[in-house]
Enzyme design. Sequence first.
Site, PDB file in Angstrom:
ATOM      1  N   GLU A 121      60.890  52.976  30.965  1.00 53.70           N
ATOM      2  CA  GLU A 121      60.981  51.687  30.284  1.00 53.70           C
ATOM      3  C   GLU A 121      59.718  50.839  30.457  1.00 53.70           C
ATOM      4  O   GLU A 121      59.773  49.656  30.786  1.00 53.70           O
ATOM      5  CB  GLU A 121      62.212  50.917  30.779  1.00 53.70           C
ATOM      6  CG  GLU A 121      63.521  51.642  30.463  1.00 53.70           C
ATOM      7  CD  GLU A 121      64.754  50.903  30.941  1.00 53.70           C
ATOM      8  OE1 GLU A 121      65.791  50.972  30.280  1.00 53.70           O
ATOM      9  OE2 GLU A 121      64.682  50.257  32.009  1.00 53.70           O
ATOM     10  N   VAL A 122      58.581  51.458  30.203  1.00 51.78           N
ATOM     11  CA  VAL A 122      57.307  50.746  30.293  1.00 51.78           C
ATOM     12  C   VAL A 122      56.997  50.101  28.947  1.00 51.78           C
ATOM     13  O   VAL A 122      56.921  50.772  27.919  1.00 51.78           O
ATOM     14  CB  VAL A 122      56.176  51.711  30.687  1.00 51.78           C
ATOM     15  CG1 VAL A 122      54.824  50.996  30.624  1.00 51.78           C
ATOM     16  CG2 VAL A 122      56.431  52.279  32.081  1.00 51.78           C
TER      17      VAL A 122
END
Length: 810
Positions: free
Chosen positions: A315-316
Site C-alpha cells: 500500500e505504497v
Amino acid sequence: MDDLPLMPYPLKLERQSGALLLAGDQTELRLSFELKLADARQNATTDSQYLIQHLQQRLTAQAGRPVLLQSVTADLKPTLRLEIGKLLTIPKPGDDESYQLQVTPQQIYLKAKTSTGVLYGLETLSQLLDCPALPTTTASTTATRCQWPAVTIKDQPRFPWRGLLIDSARRFVPLADLKRQLQGMASAKLNVLHWHLTDDQGWRFQSLSYPKLTQFADGEFYTQAQMREVVNYAAKLGIRVVPEIDLPGHASAIGRAYPQLLAEPGSAGNAERRFGVFAPVLDVSSPAVTTFAAALLKEVATIFPDPYLHIGGDEVKPEQWLQNRAIQQFMQQQQLADAGELHADFNRRLALQLKQLNRTMIGWDEVLHKDLPKDVLVQSWQGQNAVADSVRAGHPTILSAGYYLDQPMPTSFHYRNDPVGVALSLPPLLATSKPIVLDFQLQRFNHKPVTGQFVLQPAGLSSSAQLRMQVPARGELAPRWLQQQSNADGSSDWLFAIDSWLGPAEIQLPRSRDGNWQASAMLGNTRYPLQVKPAAKTDSQQQTSLPTLTAAQQQLILGGEAALWAELVPSTVLDLKLWPRLYAVAERLWSPADMRDESSMYQRLQMMDGYGSRIGLLHQQQQRQALATLASNDAEAAALLVLSETVEQSQYYSRHHLKTVRGQYHLDAPLDRFADALPAESLTLVALRRQLALIGCGADFGNSGNQTVVSKAMSSQEISSALNDLQQQFQRWQQTAVQLKNYQGKQQPRIKHLAAQLAITSDIALQWLAEQQRLKTWDRQHQQLQIIINEVDEELLALAQPVKQMLECR
C-alpha cells in the site's frame, strides 16, 4: 470420519477397543511418566522439564482438578512413555513436527524426532482426555473417572508455515495477552507468530539507534528485553516469531519522529489517529534512509533469531515520490521508469541488506517484481490469483487472503479457503448454447463499488447450467453451487453461492418475461446493493484462468497465515475475535486437503469453544465482560447474552465501511457497540441451521459443493422431539425479547430495536411450529423477515435468515 473432539484433526487416526483410565479421585489425578531423550548431549531431566509442566497445565485444565505427573521409579511403572529425538531451543523452518501416539487400555506411548513433535502430540493427548464434570454435591454418586479412548495416531502437518498475524501497531497488545494467544496457537498447532510492530498509528519496536521512534509514536512500545521474552516464551511452544517492520510506506510514525526521512518532510507532523492508507512514504533515494534501514534491520535481527524478517512493502502511495525533484533525478540516474520500478529497486536493496544479516525478506503482494530475488517470500493478501502469480515467478508464497479474522465471516468460509485452491483449473464452459454475459456492480458501503461480469451458460439437453464470475485483476471464479430454473411464463431464476475475496456471497438473478434482470446479493449475512445489465462487450466468455500450477510451483506454496488487524479489535476483546474459529484455520493448514466436512468441523468447533476456555483463552469471559459494560444490571447482562445468540456483526468489511462514512473510523472512536461484544459467528445459529436441515428444512452446510436438502429418515418420535426442542428454543428467545423491552443500559435504541426484531422473528417461528401441518399463507411474515434481513447496520438479527428458511420449507 470418527469425530473425536480434536482440532486440527490428525493425518491418520484409528480407533481401538477400550480406554485408558486416569488414576486418582475427585480431588487429584495422577499420571506416571518416563521420558527418554536420544540426544546424549541434552539432559532429559532438566532440559525437557518445560514439556512436562506444559502437559500438567493442559491436563489439569481439561480435568478440572489437579493432575500430578510422577516421574517413574523402580516401584512405579510408567503409564506415559515419551521418546524424543532432540530438544529444540529455537524452532526453525523445516523442523520435523511429526509425532506418533498410541493409547491402549494399559499405556500411552508418544514418540517424535523433535520436542516440537512431542509438544503437538501432548496437545492431541490433552484434547482427547474425557473428564465428566465434577459433581456439584459431595453426596453425588455420579462417576467422574477421566479416560482416554484407545487410538493409534500418526500425524504431521500438511504445510510447514501455519501462522497468525497479530497487529500490535494500531493498538498496543500487552504482553500477557500476547502470551495467552501463543498458548492458544500451540493448542492449535500453529507455528508462526507474525508480529506487526510498526504502522502509521504506532511504532512499538524500541530502537536504540533511533530512540525518537518510540518517543514520538504513540507512547506504548515493547522494550528489547520484552521482545526477547516473547521470542523465548514462543520457542518453548514450538512457535517462531517473525517481526514486521513496515517499509517504505505506512511511514507516518517514522515521519513524526524523523521528518527528514520522508519524501515530503513535514507530511506526518501529527500523530495519525485515522485508519486507512496515507501519503507519507520514505525517500528511498536518500542515503540517510539507506543508513536508517540498515541500522534498524540490524537491531531487529539481533532480537528476533528467525531466518525470516518481514518488511511490509504494501500500500505504497507514489505521489510524494513523483513530486520530489531529488527522487526524480535518482530515478533518471538509475534508469527507473516509474514509481513501481523505484519501489522494486528499494525492495531489492532491502533484500540484499537482510542477506548480509543472514535473514530472508518477506513482503506483501506489492513487492512482487521480475527483479526481486527468488528467495524472497511473498505473503498474499490479494487472493488466490496473486498466489499463483507469485509461485509462477518462482517465489515461496503464503496465503492470508480468506483468513482475515478481523472480518467477521462464517467459519466455513475460512475452512473452505485453501492455499493451493488456485492449483486446480476451472473446467471450460460447455458451448451448449450462447452464454448470457451480464455486467455487474456491487455497491459497497464505503462508496467504492466492485465491478465485473457474470457469464451464465443455461442448461442444455445434455448438460447442467454453468456460471463464471469474472473480476478485473481478480481472475475467474466458479460457484460452489448453482440452481437455474426456467419458468413456463418465460421468466427464469438463477441462484448461486460463490466464494471470493469479498467473502461468501449468495446471488439471486431473476429474469422477467420481458428480459429485464433484477439482482440481489448477500455477502455473508449482509444484504448489499447489486445492479446487473446485459454486457456491452460479450467477448468475456473467453476463459481467463491461467493453466494449472505445476507440481514444482505448488511446492512453493508453504502454507498460510490468519491475520487479525486491530482497527476494530482492542486487546480487551482479542480472544473473542480470534477464538474458537482460529482452530478451523489451523485445521485447514495442518490436516489433509480432503478434510472438507463442514458439519464435522462445526461440531468439533463447538467442543473447542469449551476446550479453549478451559485452557485459559478468554473469549467467553471477554464477551460476558463486554456485555456487562452495556447492561445496567446482571439480569440485563444475562438477557444480552441470550440476545447475542441471535445477532451477529455485519459481515465482510461492512462495519469498517459504515464507520468510514460515519466518521468513526479512527482510534478515538469508542468500540462499545453491541457488535463489539459479539463473536464473528453465532455457533448457536449454526446448530439451529443443522437442526432445521435434519428435519428437511434448509441446506446441509456439511456439503459445501451444493445446496442439497437433508431428508434423512427420521421416526415420528424423533421428528416430534426435534420440533419440541425448536419450540423451547424459540420460546426462550421470545421471553428474552419481552425482557429487553424495558432495557435501561447503554445503546438503548439499538438494543430495543433488535429485541423488537427478535420478538417478531420468534413469534413467526412459533406460529410455523404450531401450524406447520396445515396449509397457510406466509406472505406477510415473509415480508416482515425480509425487512429485517435487508437492514444495514453494524450488527443485525441473523436469526431472521434461518426462520425465513422455515417458512420456505415444505
